[in-house]
Design a protein around this motif. Structure first.
Motif, PDB file in Angstrom:
ATOM      1  N   GLN A  59      -5.624 -38.540 -41.853  1.00 26.33           N
ATOM      2  CA  GLN A  59      -7.303 -38.138 -41.692  1.00 26.33           C
ATOM      3  C   GLN A  59      -7.558 -37.281 -43.041  1.00 26.33           C
ATOM      4  OE1 GLN A  59      -8.950 -38.468 -39.049  1.00 26.33           O
ATOM      5  NE2 GLN A  59     -10.579 -37.717 -39.938  1.00 26.33           N
ATOM      6  N   CYS A  61      -6.690 -38.115 -45.815  1.00 24.17           N
ATOM      7  CA  CYS A  61      -7.208 -39.360 -46.837  1.00 24.17           C
ATOM      8  C   CYS A  61      -8.399 -39.925 -46.259  1.00 24.17           C
ATOM      9  CB  CYS A  61      -5.799 -40.187 -46.636  1.00 24.17           C
ATOM     10  SG  CYS A  61      -6.275 -41.728 -47.871  1.00 24.17           S
ATOM     11  N   LYS A  62      -8.605 -40.077 -45.130  1.00 19.52           N
ATOM     12  CA  LYS A  62      -9.739 -40.686 -44.636  1.00 19.52           C
ATOM     13  C   LYS A  62     -11.159 -40.103 -45.028  1.00 19.52           C
ATOM     14  CE  LYS A  62      -8.900 -42.879 -40.944  1.00 19.52           C
ATOM     15  NZ  LYS A  62      -8.699 -42.954 -39.430  1.00 19.52           N
ATOM     16  N   GLU A  63     -11.111 -38.565 -44.789  1.00 19.40           N
ATOM     17  CA  GLU A  63     -12.211 -37.884 -45.197  1.00 19.40           C
ATOM     18  C   GLU A  63     -12.363 -37.813 -46.728  1.00 19.40           C
ATOM     19  OE1 GLU A  63     -12.908 -34.060 -43.439  1.00 19.40           O
ATOM     20  OE2 GLU A  63     -11.985 -34.669 -41.456  1.00 19.40           O
ATOM     21  N   GLY A  66     -13.415 -41.456 -47.762  1.00 16.26           N
ATOM     22  CA  GLY A  66     -14.796 -41.687 -47.424  1.00 16.26           C
ATOM     23  C   GLY A  66     -15.980 -40.865 -48.285  1.00 16.26           C
ATOM     24  N   LYS A  90      -4.893 -48.197 -44.404  1.00 17.26           N
ATOM     25  CA  LYS A  90      -5.867 -48.296 -43.874  1.00 17.26           C
ATOM     26  C   LYS A  90      -6.965 -47.164 -43.881  1.00 17.26           C
ATOM     27  CE  LYS A  90      -4.219 -51.404 -40.359  1.00 17.26           C
ATOM     28  NZ  LYS A  90      -3.467 -51.247 -38.959  1.00 17.26           N
ATOM     29  N   SER A  91      -6.201 -45.849 -44.097  1.00 16.90           N
ATOM     30  CA  SER A  91      -7.044 -44.641 -44.408  1.00 16.90           C
ATOM     31  C   SER A  91      -7.659 -44.766 -45.561  1.00 16.90           C
ATOM     32  CB  SER A  91      -6.442 -43.402 -44.076  1.00 16.90           C
ATOM     33  OG  SER A  91      -5.197 -43.188 -44.859  1.00 16.90           O
ATOM     34  N   GLY A  92      -7.170 -45.367 -46.543  1.00 13.59           N
ATOM     35  CA  GLY A  92      -7.891 -45.636 -47.758  1.00 13.59           C
ATOM     36  C   GLY A  92      -6.953 -45.285 -48.997  1.00 13.59           C
TER      37      GLY A  92
END
Length: 214
Positions: A59, A61-63, A66, A90-92
């Motif tokens: 999470q 990573c994703k934030e 993003g 997948k989270s980046g």
């Protein structure tokens, strides 16, 4: 920036990277703190553990990715579970290294991550490429009003084809006899034209169009 909930491990990694000439701009010990400090310190590379209090590493990573697609994330985890690896990518995340790696291996991985190359503990790269192909086998249907795909130059298509085959930027540069920086520029231009955010999406786009088989 180094994020890990174990202070001794976090400090040791930060120390090794600093000794190798990297500028360690921040460290953090939990998920929310990692997000706050990364936004303030704006690191180029984030060395990230997955198992964090407060907010899981994926999470974080994703934030952060993003909000800043240029951020490179190298996951450094004790887990070699395939589900964890794929979730991180997948989270980046740009790469995934096991904590069993040696100090020099970590330093090389951070250097390559900073250059935009995907870095994986041996055996995991094939897993990730296989997942790209699985996802591409079930592509999302195009919306009826979706605009026509933008035109890529011959060179951009050539670079995209090699990215889809799993080659690193360095390998692509050697194959095409161009500089590493030129490869990065082609990839960035292609991301912009296709309105994609990272290499994960780019590889999926290429495989959906069969470029990895060309």
């Amino acid at each position: 920036m180094v994020v890990d909930d174990h202070p001794m491990w976090r400090d040791a990694v930060a120390r090794d990277l600093a000794a190798a000439g990297f500028d360690v701009v921040a460290t953090a010990g939990d998920g929310p703190e990692a997000v706050r400090r990364a936004r303030a310190a704006a690191p180029h590379v984030l060395v990230l553990d997955l198992n964090l209090p407060g907010m899981p590493g994926v999470q974080v990573c994703k934030e952060l990715v993003g909000a800043n697609p240029a951020l490179r994330v190298l996951v450094l985890s004790a887990s070699g579970e395939h589900a964890d690896v794929l979730e991180a990518v997948k989270s980046g995340a740009t790469g995934y290294l096991m904590k069993s790696a040696g100090a020099q291996e970590l330093i090389d991985a951070v250097r390559r991550t900073a250059a935009g190359d995907p870095v994986f503990t041996p055996g995991l790269a094939g897993l990730v490429l296989g997942e790209y192909r699985r996802l591409a086998a079930d592509p999302v249907p195009a919306a009826p009003d979706e605009p026509k795909a933008p035109q890529l130059t011959d060179r951009e298509t050539e670079v995209l084809r090699l990215v889809a085959k799993g080659l690193s930027y360095k390998q692509i540069a050697e194959r095409l006899v161009i500089s590493h920086r030129t490869v990065q520029n082609h990839v960035q231009n292609t991301l912009g034209k296709l309105q994609l955010h990272n290499r994960v999406e780019l590889v999926r786009y290429a495989i959906e169009r069969g470029l990895d088989e060309a």
